[in-house]
Design a protein around this motif. Structure first.
Motif, PDB file in Angstrom:
ATOM      1  N   GLU A  35       0.828  -1.206   0.000  1.00 40.38           N
ATOM      2  CA  GLU A  35       0.000   0.000   0.000  1.00 40.38           C
ATOM      3  C   GLU A  35       0.861   1.254   0.000  1.00 40.38           C
ATOM      4  O   GLU A  35       0.595   2.200  -0.751  1.00 40.38           O
ATOM      5  N   LEU A  36       1.878   1.271   0.841  1.00 45.35           N
ATOM      6  CA  LEU A  36       2.776   2.429   0.884  1.00 45.35           C
ATOM      7  C   LEU A  36       3.441   2.647  -0.470  1.00 45.35           C
ATOM      8  O   LEU A  36       3.522   3.774  -0.963  1.00 45.35           O
ATOM      9  N   SER A  37       3.911   1.566  -1.095  1.00 46.28           N
ATOM     10  CA  SER A  37       4.611   1.665  -2.385  1.00 46.28           C
ATOM     11  C   SER A  37       3.689   2.173  -3.482  1.00 46.28           C
ATOM     12  O   SER A  37       4.084   2.997  -4.308  1.00 46.28           O
ATOM     13  N   ARG A  38       2.455   1.686  -3.507  1.00 45.47           N
ATOM     14  CA  ARG A  38       1.500   2.112  -4.539  1.00 45.47           C
ATOM     15  C   ARG A  38       1.035   3.550  -4.320  1.00 45.47           C
ATOM     16  O   ARG A  38       0.884   4.307  -5.268  1.00 45.47           O
ATOM     17  N   ASP A  39       0.802   3.926  -3.062  1.00 50.94           N
ATOM     18  CA  ASP A  39       0.229   5.241  -2.769  1.00 50.94           C
ATOM     19  C   ASP A  39       1.244   6.377  -2.772  1.00 50.94           C
ATOM     20  O   ASP A  39       0.872   7.539  -2.879  1.00 50.94           O
ATOM     21  N   ALA A  40       2.514   6.049  -2.637  1.00 44.20           N
ATOM     22  CA  ALA A  40       3.540   7.092  -2.557  1.00 44.20           C
ATOM     23  C   ALA A  40       3.706   7.814  -3.883  1.00 44.20           C
ATOM     24  O   ALA A  40       3.708   7.198  -4.942  1.00 44.20           O
ATOM     25  N   ARG A  41       3.852   9.124  -3.796  1.00 42.11           N
ATOM     26  CA  ARG A  41       4.185   9.918  -4.979  1.00 42.11           C
ATOM     27  C   ARG A  41       5.680   9.779  -5.272  1.00 42.11           C
ATOM     28  O   ARG A  41       6.104   9.793  -6.418  1.00 42.11           O
ATOM     29  N   ALA A  42       6.468   9.642  -4.197  1.00 43.44           N
ATOM     30  CA  ALA A  42       7.914   9.454  -4.322  1.00 43.44           C
ATOM     31  C   ALA A  42       8.394   8.574  -3.163  1.00 43.44           C
ATOM     32  O   ALA A  42       7.864   8.656  -2.055  1.00 43.44           O
ATOM     33  N   ILE A  43       9.391   7.731  -3.456  1.00 44.03           N
ATOM     34  CA  ILE A  43      10.042   6.911  -2.434  1.00 44.03           C
ATOM     35  C   ILE A  43      11.532   7.191  -2.574  1.00 44.03           C
ATOM     36  O   ILE A  43      12.113   6.964  -3.639  1.00 44.03           O
ATOM     37  N   ILE A  44      12.132   7.698  -1.506  1.00 44.93           N
ATOM     38  CA  ILE A  44      13.506   8.183  -1.600  1.00 44.93           C
ATOM     39  C   ILE A  44      14.359   7.613  -0.474  1.00 44.93           C
ATOM     40  O   ILE A  44      13.934   7.601   0.683  1.00 44.93           O
ATOM     41  N   ARG A  45      15.559   7.164  -0.841  1.00 45.64           N
ATOM     42  CA  ARG A  45      16.557   6.777   0.157  1.00 45.64           C
ATOM     43  C   ARG A  45      17.548   7.914   0.253  1.00 45.64           C
ATOM     44  O   ARG A  45      18.009   8.433  -0.768  1.00 45.64           O
ATOM     45  N   GLY A  70      19.117  13.133  -1.171  1.00 41.37           N
ATOM     46  CA  GLY A  70      18.740  11.880  -1.820  1.00 41.37           C
ATOM     47  C   GLY A  70      19.937  11.094  -2.321  1.00 41.37           C
ATOM     48  O   GLY A  70      20.876  11.657  -2.877  1.00 41.37           O
ATOM     49  N   GLU A  71      19.895   9.782  -2.110  1.00 38.82           N
ATOM     50  CA  GLU A  71      20.907   8.863  -2.623  1.00 38.82           C
ATOM     51  C   GLU A  71      20.340   8.025  -3.759  1.00 38.82           C
ATOM     52  O   GLU A  71      21.064   7.648  -4.666  1.00 38.82           O
ATOM     53  N   ALA A  72      19.025   7.715  -3.670  1.00 33.61           N
ATOM     54  CA  ALA A  72      18.364   6.914  -4.703  1.00 33.61           C
ATOM     55  C   ALA A  72      16.876   7.214  -4.701  1.00 33.61           C
ATOM     56  O   ALA A  72      16.275   7.368  -3.643  1.00 33.61           O
ATOM     57  N   ASN A  73      16.292   7.306  -5.892  1.00 30.27           N
ATOM     58  CA  ASN A  73      14.846   7.455  -6.050  1.00 30.27           C
ATOM     59  C   ASN A  73      14.287   6.083  -6.411  1.00 30.27           C
ATOM     60  O   ASN A  73      14.577   5.566  -7.486  1.00 30.27           O
ATOM     61  N   GLY A  79      14.228  15.402  -7.163  1.00 34.17           N
ATOM     62  CA  GLY A  79      15.505  16.106  -7.175  1.00 34.17           C
ATOM     63  C   GLY A  79      16.492  15.538  -6.182  1.00 34.17           C
ATOM     64  O   GLY A  79      16.173  14.651  -5.400  1.00 34.17           O
ATOM     65  N   PRO A  80      17.712  16.085  -6.200  1.00 33.75           N
ATOM     66  CA  PRO A  80      18.771  15.558  -5.324  1.00 33.75           C
ATOM     67  C   PRO A  80      18.592  15.906  -3.842  1.00 33.75           C
ATOM     68  O   PRO A  80      19.087  15.211  -2.977  1.00 33.75           O
ATOM     69  N   THR A  81      17.858  16.976  -3.562  1.00 32.54           N
ATOM     70  CA  THR A  81      17.555  17.356  -2.182  1.00 32.54           C
ATOM     71  C   THR A  81      16.044  17.451  -2.052  1.00 32.54           C
ATOM     72  O   THR A  81      15.390  18.113  -2.848  1.00 32.54           O
ATOM     73  N   GLN A 108      21.074  10.672  10.010  1.00 34.79           N
ATOM     74  CA  GLN A 108      20.356   9.410   9.917  1.00 34.79           C
ATOM     75  C   GLN A 108      20.078   9.065   8.455  1.00 34.79           C
ATOM     76  O   GLN A 108      19.746   9.938   7.657  1.00 34.79           O
ATOM     77  N   ARG A 109      20.213   7.785   8.100  1.00 32.90           N
ATOM     78  CA  ARG A 109      19.887   7.323   6.745  1.00 32.90           C
ATOM     79  C   ARG A 109      18.539   6.632   6.792  1.00 32.90           C
ATOM     80  O   ARG A 109      18.297   5.782   7.654  1.00 32.90           O
ATOM     81  N   VAL A 110      17.660   7.001   5.861  1.00 34.35           N
ATOM     82  CA  VAL A 110      16.285   6.510   5.865  1.00 34.35           C
ATOM     83  C   VAL A 110      15.786   6.291   4.441  1.00 34.35           C
ATOM     84  O   VAL A 110      16.358   6.794   3.476  1.00 34.35           O
TER      85      VAL A 110
END
Length: 186
Positions: A35-45, A70-73, A79-81, A108-110
């Protein structure tokens, strides 16, 4: 004499009703990774690089603007920040707390699952449910699940449950990308 005794009680009851009308409650429905993956507009590490608390426009609460390098989209591209808001924070001697809201620390990395309403600043989906923290195990990075039980879970929470164990970063990212792309096909 009985009329005077009833009047103050009536005033107290009326005051309690009026005051309780302004109280709000947060209801948090458990969401699973799909659900989180489908509903997210963006998922960023990424890595948290700044926390900037500020009063809300009505000056009744504090929100914190979190800046993430951002390290990975994993989904979407902001964008990068990336900046997003979370409820709560501390300004001087004032602190605002919202139960279920995520907390962050600089460095913190998240991985965050972000939603958005119009052109405004994004927010974390599902409050703390939309934040997965990264920890090093010496050989690589592990993704730790949030402390909320997934939707559809029945029965007691079992210590050592495999669904609650940290997952290798590469495996987690592969699973999230798969779930996010499955939601885009529908």
């Amino acid at each position: 004499m009985s009329d005077r005794c009833q009047t103050p009680a009536g005033v107290v009851v009326f005051a309690l009703i009026v005051l309780s009308a302004g109280l709000g409650a947060t209801t948090l429905l458990p969401a699973d990774l799909g659900e989180l993956s489908r509903d997210a507009r963006a998922i960023i590490r990424g890595e948290v690089v700044a926390l900037d608390p500020a009063w809300t426009a009505d000056h009744r609460a504090i929100e914190t603007l979190v800046t993430l390098r951002g390290e990975a989209n994993l989904k979407g591209g902001l964008g990068p920040t990336v900046q997003f808001r979370i409820p709560g924070g501390r300004l001087g001697r004032f602190q605002s707390i919202m139960i279920g809201a995520p907390q962050f620390a600089v460095g913190q990395r998240v991985i965050v699952f972000l939603g958005a309403r119009g052109p405004g600043v994004p927010y974390v989906l599902g409050l703390s449910q939309g934040v997965f923290r990264l920890v090093s195990n010496g050989a690589g990075w592990l993704v730790t699940p949030p402390g909320v039980v997934a939707a559809g879970h029945e029965g007691p929470v079992v210590r050592g449950d495999r669904s609650r164990r940290p997952m290798a970063l590469a495996d987690f990212e592969r699973q999230v990308r798969l779930l996010a792309s499955a939601g885009a096909v529908r």
